[in-house]
Design an enzyme around this catalytic site. Structure first.
Site, PDB file in Angstrom:
ATOM      1  N   TYR A 131     -15.643  -5.017   5.752  1.00  0.00           N
ATOM      2  CA  TYR A 131     -14.302  -4.490   6.052  1.00  0.00           C
ATOM      3  C   TYR A 131     -13.826  -4.971   7.422  1.00  0.00           C
ATOM      4  O   TYR A 131     -12.710  -5.498   7.562  1.00  0.00           O
ATOM      5  CB  TYR A 131     -14.369  -2.970   5.992  1.00  0.00           C
ATOM      6  CG  TYR A 131     -13.101  -2.223   6.352  1.00  0.00           C
ATOM      7  CD1 TYR A 131     -11.913  -2.442   5.671  1.00  0.00           C
ATOM      8  CD2 TYR A 131     -13.110  -1.263   7.367  1.00  0.00           C
ATOM      9  CE1 TYR A 131     -10.770  -1.725   5.990  1.00  0.00           C
ATOM     10  CE2 TYR A 131     -11.976  -0.528   7.681  1.00  0.00           C
ATOM     11  CZ  TYR A 131     -10.806  -0.764   6.997  1.00  0.00           C
ATOM     12  OH  TYR A 131      -9.674  -0.054   7.306  1.00  0.00           O
ATOM     13  N   SER A 142       1.614   3.193  -2.524  1.00  0.00           N
ATOM     14  CA  SER A 142       1.378   4.181  -3.583  1.00  0.00           C
ATOM     15  C   SER A 142       0.521   5.354  -3.137  1.00  0.00           C
ATOM     16  O   SER A 142       0.346   6.303  -3.891  1.00  0.00           O
ATOM     17  CB  SER A 142       0.694   3.496  -4.775  1.00  0.00           C
ATOM     18  OG  SER A 142      -0.587   3.041  -4.388  1.00  0.00           O
ATOM     19  N   SER A 143      -0.012   5.299  -1.919  1.00  0.00           N
ATOM     20  CA  SER A 143      -0.995   6.314  -1.533  1.00  0.00           C
ATOM     21  C   SER A 143      -1.038   6.452  -0.009  1.00  0.00           C
ATOM     22  O   SER A 143      -0.496   5.624   0.720  1.00  0.00           O
ATOM     23  CB  SER A 143      -2.365   5.859  -2.072  1.00  0.00           C
ATOM     24  OG  SER A 143      -3.425   6.567  -1.508  1.00  0.00           O
ATOM     25  N   GLY A 144      -1.685   7.509   0.454  1.00  0.00           N
ATOM     26  CA  GLY A 144      -2.049   7.664   1.864  1.00  0.00           C
ATOM     27  C   GLY A 144      -0.914   7.442   2.850  1.00  0.00           C
ATOM     28  O   GLY A 144       0.206   7.941   2.683  1.00  0.00           O
ATOM     29  N   ILE A 145      -1.195   6.664   3.872  1.00  0.00           N
ATOM     30  CA  ILE A 145      -0.244   6.437   4.965  1.00  0.00           C
ATOM     31  C   ILE A 145       1.044   5.797   4.425  1.00  0.00           C
ATOM     32  O   ILE A 145       2.161   6.214   4.759  1.00  0.00           O
ATOM     33  CB  ILE A 145      -0.872   5.515   6.045  1.00  0.00           C
ATOM     34  CG1 ILE A 145      -2.153   6.140   6.614  1.00  0.00           C
ATOM     35  CG2 ILE A 145       0.125   5.230   7.169  1.00  0.00           C
ATOM     36  CD1 ILE A 145      -3.020   5.178   7.436  1.00  0.00           C
ATOM     37  N   GLY A 146       0.883   4.803   3.555  1.00  0.00           N
ATOM     38  CA  GLY A 146       2.024   4.045   3.054  1.00  0.00           C
ATOM     39  C   GLY A 146       3.042   4.917   2.337  1.00  0.00           C
ATOM     40  O   GLY A 146       4.254   4.791   2.568  1.00  0.00           O
ATOM     41  N   GLY A 178       0.833  -1.211   0.000  1.00  0.00           N
ATOM     42  CA  GLY A 178       0.000   0.000   0.000  1.00  0.00           C
ATOM     43  C   GLY A 178       0.855   1.244   0.000  1.00  0.00           C
ATOM     44  O   GLY A 178       0.522   2.259   0.623  1.00  0.00           O
TER      45      GLY A 178
HETATM   46  N1  LIG Z   1      -7.798   6.054   6.204  1.00  0.00           N
HETATM   47  C1  LIG Z   1      -8.402   5.614   7.286  1.00  0.00           C
HETATM   48  O1  LIG Z   1      -9.301   6.273   7.860  1.00  0.00           O
HETATM   49  C2  LIG Z   1      -8.014   4.295   7.897  1.00  0.00           C
HETATM   50  C3  LIG Z   1      -8.509   3.988   9.173  1.00  0.00           C
HETATM   51  C4  LIG Z   1      -8.155   2.782   9.745  1.00  0.00           C
HETATM   52  C5  LIG Z   1      -7.326   1.888   9.082  1.00  0.00           C
HETATM   53  N2  LIG Z   1      -6.868   2.215   7.823  1.00  0.00           N
HETATM   54  C6  LIG Z   1      -6.014   1.239   7.143  1.00  0.00           C
HETATM   55  O2  LIG Z   1      -4.789   1.866   6.799  1.00  0.00           O
HETATM   56  C7  LIG Z   1      -4.223   1.217   5.645  1.00  0.00           C
HETATM   57  C8  LIG Z   1      -3.776   2.267   4.646  1.00  0.00           C
HETATM   58  O3  LIG Z   1      -4.906   2.997   4.236  1.00  0.00           O
HETATM   59  P1  LIG Z   1      -4.865   4.469   3.613  1.00  0.00           P
HETATM   60  O4  LIG Z   1      -5.836   5.276   4.378  1.00  0.00           O
HETATM   61  O5  LIG Z   1      -3.477   4.926   3.447  1.00  0.00           O
HETATM   62  O6  LIG Z   1      -5.579   4.135   2.215  1.00  0.00           O
HETATM   63  P2  LIG Z   1      -5.277   4.523   0.697  1.00  0.00           P
HETATM   64  O7  LIG Z   1      -4.719   5.884   0.591  1.00  0.00           O
HETATM   65  O8  LIG Z   1      -6.552   4.187  -0.003  1.00  0.00           O
HETATM   66  O9  LIG Z   1      -4.139   3.472   0.296  1.00  0.00           O
HETATM   67  C9  LIG Z   1      -4.434   2.122   0.130  1.00  0.00           C
HETATM   68  C10 LIG Z   1      -3.212   1.457  -0.465  1.00  0.00           C
HETATM   69  O10 LIG Z   1      -3.486   0.072  -0.660  1.00  0.00           O
HETATM   70  C11 LIG Z   1      -3.135  -0.278  -1.999  1.00  0.00           C
HETATM   71  N3  LIG Z   1      -3.982  -1.342  -2.490  1.00  0.00           N
HETATM   72  C12 LIG Z   1      -5.333  -1.376  -2.544  1.00  0.00           C
HETATM   73  N4  LIG Z   1      -5.745  -2.504  -3.111  1.00  0.00           N
HETATM   74  C13 LIG Z   1      -4.628  -3.227  -3.418  1.00  0.00           C
HETATM   75  C14 LIG Z   1      -4.402  -4.465  -4.041  1.00  0.00           C
HETATM   76  N5  LIG Z   1      -5.415  -5.240  -4.451  1.00  0.00           N
HETATM   77  N6  LIG Z   1      -3.121  -4.888  -4.213  1.00  0.00           N
HETATM   78  C15 LIG Z   1      -2.094  -4.122  -3.813  1.00  0.00           C
HETATM   79  N7  LIG Z   1      -2.240  -2.936  -3.211  1.00  0.00           N
HETATM   80  C16 LIG Z   1      -3.501  -2.483  -3.028  1.00  0.00           C
HETATM   81  C17 LIG Z   1      -3.375   1.012  -2.794  1.00  0.00           C
HETATM   82  O11 LIG Z   1      -2.566   1.053  -3.966  1.00  0.00           O
HETATM   83  P3  LIG Z   1      -3.083   0.732  -5.460  1.00  0.00           P
HETATM   84  O12 LIG Z   1      -4.451   1.316  -5.605  1.00  0.00           O
HETATM   85  O13 LIG Z   1      -2.041   1.379  -6.300  1.00  0.00           O
HETATM   86  O14 LIG Z   1      -3.045  -0.747  -5.558  1.00  0.00           O
HETATM   87  C18 LIG Z   1      -2.846   2.047  -1.811  1.00  0.00           C
HETATM   88  O15 LIG Z   1      -1.441   2.163  -1.917  1.00  0.00           O
HETATM   89  C19 LIG Z   1      -5.327   0.266   5.127  1.00  0.00           C
HETATM   90  O16 LIG Z   1      -5.027  -1.050   5.520  1.00  0.00           O
HETATM   91  C20 LIG Z   1      -6.582   0.735   5.829  1.00  0.00           C
HETATM   92  O17 LIG Z   1      -7.518  -0.294   6.003  1.00  0.00           O
HETATM   93  C21 LIG Z   1      -7.177   3.397   7.229  1.00  0.00           C
END
Ligand SMILES: NC(=O)c1ccc[n+]([C@@H]2O[C@H](COP(=O)([O-])OP(=O)(O)OC[C@H]3O[C@@H](n4cnc5c(N)ncnc54)[C@H](OP(=O)(O)O)[C@@H]3O)[C@@H](O)[C@H]2O)c1
Length: 327
Positions: free
Chosen positions: A194, A52-56, A50
């Protein structure tokens, strides 16, 4: 049963060493966090999903700045290439492994290639995730919602771990960080698909941590609250709700890398957990009242007859907004 069972007295010295290390690193994470991070990751290989976006994406920069070789994983190879380029231009080390972690062959391919290229992975961060926000009553003909959350959030994560654990166990050192959500403590309505997948991931994490406690391999879980990233963007109501910044979320991740604590959760998550155990029915009534009060949800535009093909790219789009994806 006792005829076949062999009993061994466990050796306690590893636990004493672990306790000493635990307090040392927890203290350091407060007094000298930057030094502590460098000590933990300098010259280490970190596989970050993950990315490519957000936290990662932000975590990748921090780790590379602290001396780690960061292996960037997600589907969007173009975004990962740009990120790797940025990291290298700042003197860091990064490599790109594009793939769909909902496909088990991709998980295997990425891990085997990473091991062939770098010899080992010291830290695995299972951060890639997808969220679906939809009531159960609107999911009766959408069983695939449950399948695709499990496929990525649970099976994809543990498949990565299964590939990398043998090397970690052989070296007697390794850290697996599984990213979960505070929803597991609070269980809000509309997130059955989820949250069930994150509960599964946490169940695996806790058993794994208990099994590997004597080996030098650590398993941690992070229960993030709402974080302001592209994941929550499709849900317009969250524009008006307080959320953690992505920078603070990165700090949580860094803290877990330094301390290797078993769980990182905020006070709100602990409060929600306490309430659900102490007053289960009252908590249920409060959540249900909130669920009924907010009725902006519409039945999904697609149904099982319109199930997306297995190789469909579920990237953010108008369609995604209409079908309720997002935290
Ligand atoms: N944001 C929140 O409020 C929140 C709250 C609690 C927990 N989280 C958790 O935090 C983590 C990071 O979330 P984020 O908020 O940073 O979300 P995000 O910005 O949507 O990033 C999600 C990442 O996962 C990758 N991804 C999605 N589907 C994939 C697949 N099939 N194969 C490989 N990579 C995949 C996406 O890249 P590609 O699209 O390029 O594949 C992207 O890099 C997640 O596990 C999420 O459940 C988030």
């Amino acid at each position: 049963m006792f005829d076949t069972m062999k009993l061994r007295i466990p050796i306690v010295s590893p636990y004493l060493k672990r306790a000493r290390e635990h307090w040392k690193w927890n203290l350091k994470s407060v007094t000298h966090p930057d030094d502590a991070l460098r000590e933990r990751v300098d010259a280490k290989v970190v596989l970050l999903t993950g990315a490519s976006s957000g936290i990662g994406a932000q975590v990748a920069h921090r780790l590379a700045d602290a001396g780690a070789t960061v292996l960037l994983v997600a589907r969007s190879g173009d975004k990962l290439d740009a990120l790797a380029q940025e990291i290298r231009s700042h003197g860091g080390a990064a490599a790109v492994y594009a793939g769909n972690l909902a496909e088990m062959q991709d998980c295997d391919r990425i891990c085997q290639q990473a091991l062939a290229d770098h010899g080992r992975v010291d830290i695995l961060i299972n951060n890639a995730g997808r969220s679906i926000r939809r009531s159960i009553k609107f999911s009766f003909d959408r069983f695939h919602d449950y399948e695709r959350t499990m496929q990525l959030n649970y099976f994809g994560s543990i498949r990565m771990a299964m590939n990398l654990l043998p090397g970690m166990l052989k070296r007697g050192d390794g850290h697996i960080i599984n990213v979960s959500t505070m929803g597991v403590q609070a269980n809000p309505a509309r997130f059955s698909a989820y949250l069930a997948s994150k509960w599964a991931l946490e169940g695996w994490s806790w058993v794994a941590a208990n099994e590997f406690a004597h080996t030098g391999v650590t398993v941690s879980t992070i229960n993030y609250p709402l974080v302001r990233t592209p994941m929550i963007a499709p849900t317009k109501i969250y524009d008006h709700v307080p959320a953690m910044s992505a920078e603070e979320a990165v700090q949580w991740m860094i803290d877990v890398i330094i301390t290797r604590n078993k769980r990182k959760v905020g006070p709100l998550g602990l409060f929600a957990l306490g309430m659900s155990y102490a007053f289960p029915k009252t908590t249920e009534s409060v959540i249900n009242a909130g669920y009924q009060a907010v009725f902006e949800e519409q039945p999904a535009a697609t149904s099982k007859t319109q199930k997306p093909p297995a190789n469909a790219s579920p990237r953010r789009s108008r369609a995604r907004k209409q079908t309720g994806d997002g935290v």
